[in-house]
Design an enzyme around this catalytic site. Sequence first.
Site, mmCIF file in Angstrom:
data_model
loop_
_atom_site.group_PDB
_atom_site.id
_atom_site.type_symbol
_atom_site.label_atom_id
_atom_site.label_comp_id
_atom_site.label_asym_id
_atom_site.label_seq_id
_atom_site.Cartn_x
_atom_site.Cartn_y
_atom_site.Cartn_z
ATOM 1 C CG ASN A 62 -0.765 -0.176 2.409
ATOM 2 O OD1 ASN A 62 0.406 -1.336 2.735
ATOM 3 N ND2 ASN A 62 -0.589 0.135 3.768
ATOM 4 C CD GLU A 64 -1.154 4.414 4.280
ATOM 5 O OE1 GLU A 64 -1.044 5.753 5.728
ATOM 6 O OE2 GLU A 64 -1.995 3.595 4.831
ATOM 7 C CB CYS A 73 -5.231 -1.162 -1.724
ATOM 8 S SG CYS A 73 -6.701 -0.805 -0.772
ATOM 9 C CD GLU A 75 -5.206 -6.084 -1.789
ATOM 10 O OE1 GLU A 75 -4.085 -4.874 -1.279
ATOM 11 O OE2 GLU A 75 -6.162 -6.868 -0.069
ATOM 12 C CB CYS A 112 -10.449 -3.722 0.363
ATOM 13 S SG CYS A 112 -10.809 -2.444 -1.235
ATOM 14 C CB CYS A 115 -8.673 -4.942 -3.863
ATOM 15 S SG CYS A 115 -7.539 -3.415 -3.183
#
Length: 160
Positions: A62, A64, A73, A75, A112, A115
């Site tokens: 990830n 940010e 993210c 993934e 999530c 994703c």
Amino acid sequence: MEKIKIESFLDVYSSKDELPETISSLMDAAFAARERAYAPYSNFLVGAALLLDNGEIVTGNNQENACYPAGLCAERTAIFYASSQYPDAKMLTMAITARARDKETTDPIPPCGVCRQAIAEYEIKQEAPIELYFMGEKGKVVKSASLENILPLLFTSKYL
Ligand code: THU
């Protein structure tokens, strides 16, 4: 009015040690990627490793941003990189691991919803399932044989 029931089956391994060798080393690659995450705001580190049918393992973590929604993210970082570098390769298996900096993460951490939708797009594109294995930093590992199992009522191009 009728009711519909949506059912799915997942495999749960008691720990990483129970995984087949190839999957365990894929998970090792996800662990290493997790530790390279840039997560100064959430302090929640996620790593993903994606095995392709050409033998390549692509990893992501990830990323940010001070403007929170601008982050991405693990993934999607991995899957977009894989598709951008190897557009013709099939995606076979993704291993995912996550941990919080301030507490032990033993729950298997699923991708999530966004994703799941993003990964499902490539399942449809390649007309073959993508296996997912996900875990925390230790403890149980959950296997989903296909995105269909964890994203019922998927939105697809057939609705466009
Ligand atoms: N995160 C992921 O990398 N993958 C997921 O599937 C869930 C959430 C990241 C995004 C953010 O950097 C941090 O975890 C906390 O939400």
